[in-house]
Design a protein around this motif. Structure first.
Motif, PDB file in Angstrom:
ATOM      1  N   ARG A 127     -57.665 -47.684   3.940  1.00  0.00           N
ATOM      2  CA  ARG A 127     -56.490 -47.550   3.670  1.00  0.00           C
ATOM      3  C   ARG A 127     -56.141 -49.291   2.996  1.00  0.00           C
ATOM      4  O   ARG A 127     -55.394 -49.127   1.759  1.00  0.00           O
ATOM      5  CB  ARG A 127     -55.344 -47.501   4.800  1.00  0.00           C
ATOM      6  N   ARG A 129     -58.426 -50.975   1.077  1.00  0.00           N
ATOM      7  CA  ARG A 129     -59.114 -50.835  -0.076  1.00  0.00           C
ATOM      8  C   ARG A 129     -58.080 -50.229  -0.963  1.00  0.00           C
ATOM      9  O   ARG A 129     -58.180 -50.404  -2.109  1.00  0.00           O
ATOM     10  CB  ARG A 129     -60.547 -50.009   0.195  1.00  0.00           C
ATOM     11  N   ALA A 130     -57.702 -48.984  -0.482  1.00  0.00           N
ATOM     12  CA  ALA A 130     -56.981 -48.217  -1.345  1.00  0.00           C
ATOM     13  C   ALA A 130     -55.748 -48.951  -1.724  1.00  0.00           C
ATOM     14  O   ALA A 130     -55.111 -48.950  -3.145  1.00  0.00           O
ATOM     15  CB  ALA A 130     -56.467 -46.817  -0.817  1.00  0.00           C
ATOM     16  N   GLU A 131     -54.985 -49.701  -0.981  1.00  0.00           N
ATOM     17  CA  GLU A 131     -53.903 -50.555  -1.179  1.00  0.00           C
ATOM     18  C   GLU A 131     -54.151 -51.561  -2.083  1.00  0.00           C
ATOM     19  O   GLU A 131     -53.466 -51.727  -3.174  1.00  0.00           O
ATOM     20  CB  GLU A 131     -53.352 -51.103   0.114  1.00  0.00           C
ATOM     21  N   GLN A 134     -54.743 -49.936  -5.594  1.00  0.00           N
ATOM     22  CA  GLN A 134     -53.484 -49.654  -6.143  1.00  0.00           C
ATOM     23  C   GLN A 134     -52.605 -50.960  -6.738  1.00  0.00           C
ATOM     24  O   GLN A 134     -51.931 -50.933  -7.691  1.00  0.00           O
ATOM     25  CB  GLN A 134     -52.631 -48.998  -5.123  1.00  0.00           C
TER      26      GLN A 134
END
Length: 142
Positions: A127, A129-131, A134
């Motif tokens: 999460r 990494r995804a944030e 983004q």
């Protein structure tokens, strides 16, 4: 009466015992036996004999206090001390197996919890990494 209990144990190949029989004799009806107590090796949870079935512990207690009579000998029953020792060993082995099974279940539960925590950590990391990805995309768009 104890010789009957001893005999019932041996005649069931050690699976169960009838004990604590009570009753009376009537000349017309004969013996009327009441209030039997059943003991089994498996105990009340599995036997269905009720709360007085103390399992192996009850059988050990019986043979610990039973004194063989001439009737026991005439019936060819094994000596009570020998039976007591057999049951004590069996009871100890069963307790050891129960402890080992309990320990193994606890270890499985701990391993499952460890895997759960490991997965949760991996999910949090993914999460983050995804944030970050983004956020970088938003910065690149600006």
């Amino acid at each position: 009466p104890q010789a009957f209990s001893h005999w019932s144990y041996e005649s069931s190949s050690g699976a169960r015992m009838v004990c604590d029989l009570q009753g009376c004799f009537d000349r017309e009806r004969g013996f009327e036996l009441t209030d039997p107590c059943m003991l089994s090796k498996v105990g009340r949870e599995e036997s269905g004999y009720g709360r007085t079935d103390r399992g192996l512990h009850g059988l050990v207690d019986f043979f610990r206090t039973h004194k063989c009579t001439p009737l026991c000998k005439a019936l060819g029953l094994t000596d009570a001390r020998a039976r007591e020792q057999e049951l004590v060993v069996e009871e100890a082995l069963r307790k050891k197996e129960e402890r080992e099974a309990s320990r193994a279940a606890a270890e499985r539960a701990a391993e499952k919890e460890k895997e759960k925590r490991k997965q949760e950590k991996a999910d949090r990391k993914a999460r983050r990494r995804a944030e970050k990805l983004q956020e970088k995309e938003v910065e690149d768009d600006i």
